[in-house]
Scaffold this motif. Sequence first.
Motif, mmCIF file in Angstrom:
data_model
loop_
_atom_site.group_PDB
_atom_site.id
_atom_site.type_symbol
_atom_site.label_atom_id
_atom_site.label_comp_id
_atom_site.label_asym_id
_atom_site.label_seq_id
_atom_site.Cartn_x
_atom_site.Cartn_y
_atom_site.Cartn_z
ATOM 1 N N THR A 178 0.831 -1.204 0.000
ATOM 2 C CA THR A 178 0.000 0.000 0.000
ATOM 3 C C THR A 178 0.866 1.255 0.000
ATOM 4 O OG1 THR A 178 -1.701 -1.163 1.277
ATOM 5 C CG2 THR A 178 -1.811 1.239 1.237
ATOM 6 N N GLY A 179 0.713 2.086 -1.020
ATOM 7 C CA GLY A 179 1.389 3.374 -1.077
ATOM 8 C C GLY A 179 2.877 3.331 -1.352
ATOM 9 N N ILE A 180 3.441 2.136 -1.572
ATOM 10 C CA ILE A 180 4.903 2.053 -1.676
ATOM 11 C C ILE A 180 5.419 2.625 -2.991
ATOM 12 C CG2 ILE A 180 5.073 -0.272 -2.660
ATOM 13 C CD1 ILE A 180 7.288 1.368 0.071
ATOM 14 N N VAL A 181 4.676 2.478 -4.057
ATOM 15 C CA VAL A 181 5.139 3.007 -5.347
ATOM 16 C C VAL A 181 5.241 4.524 -5.279
ATOM 17 C CG1 VAL A 181 4.568 3.278 -7.788
ATOM 18 C CG2 VAL A 181 4.242 1.055 -6.668
ATOM 19 N N GLU A 182 4.216 5.168 -4.731
ATOM 20 C CA GLU A 182 4.215 6.621 -4.638
ATOM 21 C C GLU A 182 5.346 7.105 -3.716
ATOM 22 O OE1 GLU A 182 0.306 5.053 -5.768
ATOM 23 O OE2 GLU A 182 1.668 4.612 -4.113
ATOM 24 N N PHE A 183 5.526 6.406 -2.600
ATOM 25 C CA PHE A 183 6.565 6.786 -1.641
ATOM 26 C C PHE A 183 7.956 6.638 -2.261
ATOM 27 C CE2 PHE A 183 9.334 5.601 2.040
ATOM 28 C CZ PHE A 183 9.298 6.835 2.683
ATOM 29 N N ALA A 184 8.203 5.495 -2.879
ATOM 30 C CA ALA A 184 9.513 5.246 -3.487
ATOM 31 C C ALA A 184 9.776 6.219 -4.632
ATOM 32 C CB ALA A 184 9.588 3.808 -3.986
ATOM 33 N N SER A 185 8.741 6.522 -5.392
ATOM 34 C CA SER A 185 8.890 7.445 -6.514
ATOM 35 C C SER A 185 9.317 8.833 -6.025
ATOM 36 C CB SER A 185 7.571 7.541 -7.285
ATOM 37 O OG SER A 185 7.681 8.457 -8.352
ATOM 38 N N GLU A 186 8.723 9.309 -4.956
ATOM 39 C CA GLU A 186 9.073 10.616 -4.406
ATOM 40 C C GLU A 186 10.496 10.613 -3.853
ATOM 41 O OE1 GLU A 186 7.402 13.514 -4.583
ATOM 42 O OE2 GLU A 186 6.052 12.386 -5.891
ATOM 43 N N LEU A 187 10.881 9.506 -3.193
ATOM 44 C CA LEU A 187 12.260 9.408 -2.706
ATOM 45 C C LEU A 187 13.245 9.477 -3.860
ATOM 46 C CD1 LEU A 187 12.055 6.576 0.005
ATOM 47 C CD2 LEU A 187 12.342 9.022 0.414
ATOM 48 N N SER A 188 12.919 8.768 -4.930
ATOM 49 C CA SER A 188 13.806 8.745 -6.087
ATOM 50 C C SER A 188 13.974 10.145 -6.678
ATOM 51 C CB SER A 188 13.262 7.779 -7.144
ATOM 52 O OG SER A 188 14.130 7.720 -8.260
ATOM 53 N N ASP A 227 5.333 0.913 9.321
ATOM 54 C CA ASP A 227 3.904 1.210 9.247
ATOM 55 C C ASP A 227 3.654 2.144 8.069
ATOM 56 O OD1 ASP A 227 1.283 2.039 9.608
ATOM 57 O OD2 ASP A 227 1.495 2.400 11.762
ATOM 58 N N THR A 228 2.766 1.754 7.163
ATOM 59 C CA THR A 228 2.501 2.561 5.964
ATOM 60 C C THR A 228 1.984 3.952 6.309
ATOM 61 O OG1 THR A 228 0.253 1.671 5.773
ATOM 62 C CG2 THR A 228 1.989 0.513 4.584
ATOM 63 N N THR A 229 1.391 4.129 7.476
ATOM 64 C CA THR A 229 0.873 5.447 7.850
ATOM 65 C C THR A 229 1.995 6.453 8.138
ATOM 66 O OG1 THR A 229 0.709 4.887 10.208
ATOM 67 C CG2 THR A 229 -1.201 4.408 8.826
ATOM 68 N N ASP A 230 3.229 5.967 8.245
ATOM 69 C CA ASP A 230 4.352 6.872 8.513
ATOM 70 C C ASP A 230 5.027 7.393 7.245
ATOM 71 O OD1 ASP A 230 4.387 6.942 11.380
ATOM 72 O OD2 ASP A 230 5.062 4.853 11.346
ATOM 73 N N TYR A 231 4.608 6.929 6.075
ATOM 74 C CA TYR A 231 5.241 7.378 4.838
ATOM 75 C C TYR A 231 5.165 8.903 4.688
ATOM 76 C CZ TYR A 231 5.226 2.493 3.117
ATOM 77 O OH TYR A 231 5.430 1.149 2.947
ATOM 78 N N ALA A 232 3.994 9.449 4.909
ATOM 79 C CA ALA A 232 3.789 10.874 4.647
ATOM 80 C C ALA A 232 4.682 11.741 5.535
ATOM 81 C CB ALA A 232 2.317 11.232 4.845
ATOM 82 N N LYS A 233 4.739 11.402 6.838
ATOM 83 C CA LYS A 233 5.532 12.205 7.770
ATOM 84 C C LYS A 233 7.014 12.156 7.412
ATOM 85 C CE LYS A 233 6.662 14.452 11.543
ATOM 86 N NZ LYS A 233 6.500 15.916 11.625
ATOM 87 N N VAL A 234 7.523 10.968 7.106
ATOM 88 C CA VAL A 234 8.939 10.836 6.748
ATOM 89 C C VAL A 234 9.236 11.590 5.463
ATOM 90 C CG1 VAL A 234 10.703 9.190 5.991
ATOM 91 C CG2 VAL A 234 9.285 8.672 7.997
ATOM 92 N N LEU A 235 8.367 11.424 4.491
ATOM 93 C CA LEU A 235 8.588 12.104 3.207
ATOM 94 C C LEU A 235 8.594 13.622 3.383
ATOM 95 C CD1 LEU A 235 9.040 11.478 0.229
ATOM 96 C CD2 LEU A 235 6.561 11.643 -0.104
ATOM 97 N N GLU A 236 7.687 14.108 4.203
ATOM 98 C CA GLU A 236 7.620 15.544 4.454
ATOM 99 C C GLU A 236 8.940 16.063 5.034
ATOM 100 O OE1 GLU A 236 5.289 18.602 7.482
ATOM 101 O OE2 GLU A 236 4.461 16.601 7.098
ATOM 102 N N GLU A 237 9.503 15.341 5.994
ATOM 103 C CA GLU A 237 10.746 15.783 6.616
ATOM 104 C C GLU A 237 11.921 15.699 5.639
ATOM 105 O OE1 GLU A 237 11.582 14.024 10.407
ATOM 106 O OE2 GLU A 237 9.644 14.609 11.258
ATOM 107 N N VAL A 238 11.966 14.624 4.855
ATOM 108 C CA VAL A 238 13.060 14.469 3.898
ATOM 109 C C VAL A 238 12.985 15.554 2.833
ATOM 110 C CG1 VAL A 238 14.126 12.938 2.188
ATOM 111 C CG2 VAL A 238 13.242 11.989 4.326
ATOM 112 N N GLN A 239 11.788 15.889 2.410
ATOM 113 C CA GLN A 239 11.628 16.945 1.415
ATOM 114 C C GLN A 239 12.080 18.298 1.958
ATOM 115 O OE1 GLN A 239 7.462 16.329 0.665
ATOM 116 N NE2 GLN A 239 7.827 15.262 -1.289
ATOM 117 N N GLU A 240 11.875 18.509 3.262
ATOM 118 C CA GLU A 240 12.212 19.807 3.859
ATOM 119 C C GLU A 240 13.705 19.941 4.166
ATOM 120 O OE1 GLU A 240 9.791 20.377 7.289
ATOM 121 O OE2 GLU A 240 7.949 20.747 6.139
#
Length: 515
Positions: free
Chosen positions: A14-24, A147-160
């Motif tokens: 769940t949500g892994i493609v979107e998360f990995a794509s943003e990391l990339s 936990d898949t619910t943590d993707y958004a928070k981690v991504l937000e911090e990495v982006q910032e």
Amino acid sequence: MAIKRALISVFDKTGIVEFASELSKLGVEIISTGGTLSLLKDKGVPVIGISEVTGFPEIMDGRVKTLHPNVHGGLLAVRDNEEHQASMKELGLEYIDLVVVNLYPFAETIAKPDVTYEDAIENIDIGGPTMLRSAAKNHAFVSVIVDTTDYAKVLEEVQETGDTTLETRKRLAAKVFRHTGAYDALIGDYLTGLQGEPYPERYTVTYEKMQELRYGENPHQSAAFYRTPNAAAGNITTAEQLHGKELSYNNINDANTALQIVKEFSEPAVVAVKHMNPCGVGIGTNVLEAYTKAYNADPTSIFGGIVAANRAIDEATAQLLHEIFLEIVIAPDFTPEALEILAKKKNIRLLKVAGLDTIAGRESQPVITTVEGGMLVQASDAYQLTEADLKVVSERQPTAEEMKQLLFAWKVVKHVKSNAIVLVADDMTVGVGAGQMNRVGAAKIAIEQAGEKSKGSVLSSDAFFPMGDTLEMAAKAGITAVIQPGGSIKDEESIRVANENGIAMVMTGVRHFKH
């Protein structure tokens, strides 16, 4: 520091493609394995296989793929330790800054009714928990997501900032160890159960949080509601709330009690509960008749109580339920007409609990009670009494109708706080004496509550009579038959009183203390 390399290997995608794509897009190199690798490649996410990192192929159907120094060296190296840095350089290892792993579905596998031992064992994840634990141990430098619910928070911090905060890494690490601890506990419980060890040298259980509650027994106490993984049908944790405000701590306790009692009956039955004791129980040919009897058993105490039925609530029953204030109504279903009537009250909780119309009696389950500094574990009181188990000890034999009422009373008294006395007549409780320090006191309360209804009723006691005084009180009240465990050194005294007053008395040989 910044997140430059991530290892992603998930069963729940769940949500892994979107998360990995943003990391990339942020320049993070992604390493992956098995099905996750194939999915990310198919979706066009740049990714390299774990074998390119380890220099070793995935073997044994994927059982061995990440258990390698090139992985765990990159996870466990302390970044500000010179010796660790030297080892990494000497061995040509690269740091891994982020791990995203969730595990094989062991809980879901063993929940299948046809699961085999081999299937269960094959769904024990080894590499996943190992990577999670390595990353979580080194959370000073490594971020870890389970936990898949943590993707958004981690991504937000990495982006910032390019990295996560230490506070976030600590929070994620704690979640990992809770998760892997629960995972191992579930495996241990499954294997222990197969070996038939009810009380092993270490007793480890795991629960999943369903919700935080507004407060506990009292407003100054905090509380939360947890459930066991793979809970069977027919209990409060599997209830579907159809209407009403959020359940409270006391609601849940009372609802659990009501469910335990109503599941004693195969015929249509309704139970009313207040403060974890039944105030009215009735059985009938249909739910309306059963409710009418449960209500008439104690029209005062049912007010503000909880009602549970083992048949669907129909329109006629709903009309009667609507006339009084109730906290909760529980049933296997509600007709559309009944639901419309009951939902007119904003706050009443309506709970649909599947299976109540097919469950009668229960298999024994472990019951855990905490004490300060420890806990007690016992098998639940699932003993089912039949007429063949009874021993008539009086001169007079109980009539067929008395025997029916005695067995009904026995099903109820086992769920009443000790010392407990229950009076029953015409398929309904007429008096309940609960939680008293002596049996005479419990009998006095039950008889006073029953009033004139005690005449011709039967009496059930959860434990033996220490002397004949309770029988003398029963005789004066007009009670005609008694069911009790027996086993007192003064049983003969009680038998004598019964015989002198023409009371039929049967003994079960089993007591039902409920503290």
